[in-house]
Design a protein around this motif. Structure first.
Motif, short mmCIF file in Angstrom:
data_model
loop_
_atom_site.label_atom_id
_atom_site.label_comp_id
_atom_site.label_asym_id
_atom_site.label_seq_id
_atom_site.Cartn_x
_atom_site.Cartn_y
_atom_site.Cartn_z
N VAL B 199 62.76 129.72 99.31
CA VAL B 199 62.08 130.60 98.36
C VAL B 199 62.28 132.06 98.77
CG1 VAL B 199 59.90 131.21 97.26
CG2 VAL B 199 60.40 128.82 97.79
N ARG B 200 62.17 132.33 100.06
CA ARG B 200 62.31 133.71 100.52
C ARG B 200 63.74 134.22 100.38
NH1 ARG B 200 59.63 133.49 106.28
NH2 ARG B 200 60.61 135.55 106.41
N ILE B 201 64.73 133.35 100.54
CA ILE B 201 66.12 133.80 100.36
C ILE B 201 66.41 134.03 98.87
CG2 ILE B 201 68.58 133.31 100.76
CD1 ILE B 201 67.66 131.55 103.17
N ILE B 202 65.87 133.16 98.02
CA ILE B 202 66.03 133.38 96.56
C ILE B 202 65.35 134.71 96.18
CG2 ILE B 202 65.31 132.55 94.28
CD1 ILE B 202 65.85 129.69 95.26
N ALA B 203 64.14 134.92 96.70
CA ALA B 203 63.42 136.18 96.39
C ALA B 203 64.24 137.38 96.84
CB ALA B 203 62.04 136.18 97.05
N GLY B 204 64.77 137.32 98.06
CA GLY B 204 65.54 138.45 98.60
C GLY B 204 66.82 138.69 97.82
N THR B 205 67.46 137.61 97.37
CA THR B 205 68.73 137.75 96.64
C THR B 205 68.48 138.26 95.22
OG1 THR B 205 69.57 135.89 97.96
CG2 THR B 205 70.83 136.50 95.98
N LEU B 206 67.47 137.71 94.54
CA LEU B 206 67.20 138.17 93.17
C LEU B 206 66.65 139.59 93.18
CD1 LEU B 206 65.98 134.98 91.29
CD2 LEU B 206 68.29 135.89 91.63
N TRP B 207 65.96 139.97 94.25
CA TRP B 207 65.53 141.36 94.39
C TRP B 207 66.75 142.30 94.36
CZ3 TRP B 207 61.61 144.54 94.04
CH2 TRP B 207 61.76 145.83 94.56
N GLU B 208 67.79 141.92 95.07
CA GLU B 208 69.00 142.75 95.10
C GLU B 208 69.64 142.86 93.71
OE1 GLU B 208 71.42 141.22 98.35
OE2 GLU B 208 69.81 141.60 99.81
N VAL B 209 69.49 141.79 92.91
CA VAL B 209 69.96 141.86 91.52
C VAL B 209 69.09 142.84 90.74
CG1 VAL B 209 70.24 140.55 89.37
CG2 VAL B 209 70.93 139.51 91.56
N GLY B 210 67.78 142.77 90.98
CA GLY B 210 66.83 143.60 90.24
C GLY B 210 67.04 145.09 90.48
N ILE B 211 67.47 145.44 91.69
CA ILE B 211 67.69 146.87 91.98
C ILE B 211 69.19 147.23 91.86
CG2 ILE B 211 65.61 147.13 93.40
CD1 ILE B 211 67.52 147.01 95.89
N SER B 212 69.95 146.36 91.20
CA SER B 212 71.36 146.63 90.86
C SER B 212 72.30 146.71 92.07
CB SER B 212 71.50 147.91 90.01
OG SER B 212 70.81 147.71 88.80
N LYS B 213 71.92 146.05 93.15
CA LYS B 213 72.83 145.95 94.29
C LYS B 213 73.82 144.80 94.05
CE LYS B 213 72.17 145.91 98.77
NZ LYS B 213 71.51 145.69 100.10
N ARG B 214 73.45 143.88 93.17
CA ARG B 214 74.31 142.75 92.79
C ARG B 214 74.22 142.57 91.28
NH1 ARG B 214 75.32 138.94 97.03
NH2 ARG B 214 74.11 139.46 98.90
N GLU B 215 75.24 141.92 90.71
CA GLU B 215 75.22 141.59 89.29
C GLU B 215 74.59 140.20 89.09
OE1 GLU B 215 75.95 143.56 86.70
OE2 GLU B 215 76.00 144.99 88.36
N PRO B 216 73.90 139.99 87.98
CA PRO B 216 73.31 138.66 87.73
C PRO B 216 74.34 137.52 87.84
CG PRO B 216 72.49 140.23 86.12
CD PRO B 216 73.51 140.97 86.94
N ALA B 217 75.53 137.75 87.33
CA ALA B 217 76.52 136.67 87.31
C ALA B 217 77.01 136.27 88.71
CB ALA B 217 77.71 137.08 86.44
N GLU B 218 76.84 137.16 89.68
CA GLU B 218 77.22 136.82 91.07
C GLU B 218 76.48 135.59 91.58
OE1 GLU B 218 77.13 139.64 94.44
OE2 GLU B 218 77.30 141.21 92.92
N ILE B 219 75.29 135.37 91.05
CA ILE B 219 74.47 134.26 91.56
C ILE B 219 75.17 132.92 91.35
CG2 ILE B 219 72.19 133.13 91.41
CD1 ILE B 219 72.16 136.01 92.58
N GLU B 220 75.92 132.82 90.26
CA GLU B 220 76.65 131.56 90.00
C GLU B 220 77.64 131.29 91.14
OE1 GLU B 220 78.87 131.51 86.32
OE2 GLU B 220 78.84 129.31 86.27
N GLN B 221 78.34 132.34 91.57
CA GLN B 221 79.32 132.18 92.66
C GLN B 221 78.62 131.90 93.99
OE1 GLN B 221 81.27 136.03 92.40
NE2 GLN B 221 81.21 135.78 90.16
N ILE B 222 77.48 132.54 94.19
CA ILE B 222 76.74 132.31 95.44
C ILE B 222 76.34 130.85 95.57
CG2 ILE B 222 74.58 132.86 96.65
CD1 ILE B 222 74.86 135.74 95.56
N VAL B 223 75.77 130.32 94.47
CA VAL B 223 75.36 128.90 94.50
C VAL B 223 76.59 128.02 94.76
CG1 VAL B 223 74.37 127.01 93.13
CG2 VAL B 223 73.33 129.30 93.03
N ALA B 224 77.69 128.31 94.06
CA ALA B 224 78.92 127.50 94.20
C ALA B 224 79.49 127.59 95.62
CB ALA B 224 79.96 127.96 93.17
#
Lengths: 249, 249
Positions: B199-224
């Motif tokens: 949960v904490r890694i998901i929170a930390g990763t989605l936070w980075e999406v929220g502040i535009s450090k990552r793109e939403p679509a990157e998450i698909e590659q991260i999971v893969a």
């Protein structure tokens, strides 16, 4: 030299109170330590608050003043202080004021809030921030009725802790009301000044009215008695918040 | 002998975590100490939780089971435990269950909540109960979009702390959403099971999406990728709450 007015908030849980005391952790000392370091001063840079708060009592809007030789803009001053302060004290705002502004002597009035948690099982997250009632739920209509005998200008000796040096105990309570916030009961009180422990003794006495240990009309006699012994218990510190300090515009 | 299921809440601030560890204050040890005393037992009365929580992580509805020889009715059992427990742990409910109920093995799913405080100046009363963002306010539309790549059944190796013995890392995230509560941002996540720090890694990763450090679509590659190194930082423990544990009816 400029005089600054600061609005601060603190979680009173881990403090022996606002005012400096030897060998105790206090709000004033933590602030003076940081200010003195920032000024690279050999003598302590003193701050003066609107008044002290007791151990475990919280502040949402305590006000203090101090004189500074630093020329930092006020917004950056706030940040510079917060970076160095422990996390249980936060500077919310700093304003430049006239040199005759005095955080204590210029006070026009104050507002306090007192919070009881009336849940049967005390929420562990609220243990330091409310007074637990072990599930007792008072009748706030009775408390509001009793409050009418307190609102106004009176000698409030009955609501003043015995150990005080203050002689003139006449104060004006401008507003005194109760609100439910879920299972928490808030008492909000505003006045031109408060005696030592006055808010907590009023809270403790009106609580007894709320749970029918006393009648609302008794409060009139208590005020008239000018005797602390006629009033109720002093309510616990952790439910008390200094919310606002008012100054003339 | 009867088996009891207990729902408890705790403020994780002053604990080294849920699980017993030598020379550390833990939730489990505090509870076992009181239960053992109540049973006048020479051997420790053990409790089994739905899972452990880390140091400073909170619980609103952790579940545990234990076996008891005491015949006290369940309501009075709750009161008897709360009277003896420290105030940062509260038993909320006790129910009698079948002897094959197991707080860990019978779990059907869990819900966690993660809270960020996005105020510019951190409220001192929230310092142990939220993760401060120093005023950064993420775009939750981006976080919700990214969440769509996480919802579903996946091998979540990418969101699992390296130091784990678990082999099967396939889990189902049933719901993952974001809500503003004033200036606090809540992430609510529900699933059939969670890996260590997931949960904490998901929170930390989605936070980075929220502040535009990552793109939403990157998450698909991260999971893969199934690789922890591709994901973001592990978010701080004090923002995390174990909210509910679900069991089959």
């Amino acid at each position: 030299m400029r005089r600054l007015k600061a609005t601060i908030s603190y979680d009173g849980t881990n403090f022996a109170g606002y005012q400096v005391q030897p060998n105790q952790r206090t709000v004033q000392e933590e602030i003076e330590k940081v200010l003195t370091r920032m000024h690279k001063s050999k003598e302590t840079i003193h701050v003066t608050a609107s008044g002290r708060t007791d151990a475990r009592v919280h502040a949402l809007g305590q006000v203090l003043h101090f004189d500074t030789t630093l020329t930092i803009p006020v917004d950056r001053y706030v940040t510079a202080l917060n970076v160095q302060l422990p996390h249980d004290i936060r500077f919310l705002k700093i304003e430049e004021v006239a040199e005759d502004f005095h955080a204590r002597y210029s006070v026009h009035g104050k507002q306090y809030r007192y919070i009881w948690s009336c849940e049967k099982i005390l929420n562990p997250f609220r243990r330091y921030y409310t007074t637990a009632t072990n599930g007792h739920k008072p009748d706030i209509a009775r408390m509001k009725e009793a409050a009418q005998y307190i609102i106004g200008t009176h000698d409030f000796s009955c609501f003043c802790a015995a150990n005080t040096g203050v002689k003139d105990k006449v104060r004006t309570v401008e507003a005194l009301d109760f609100e439910w916030h879920g299972e928490e009961l808030h008492m909000i009180i505003r006045g031109n000044g408060f005696l030592y422990n006055m808010v907590r003794i009023i809270a403790g006495t009106l609580w007894e009215v709320g749970i029918s240990k006393r009648e609302p009309a008794e409060i009139e006699q208590i005020v008239a008695s000018m005797n602390r012994k006629t009033a109720g218990k002093t309510a616990a510190p952790q439910g008390l918040y200094l919310e606002k300090v008012h100054y003339p515009n």
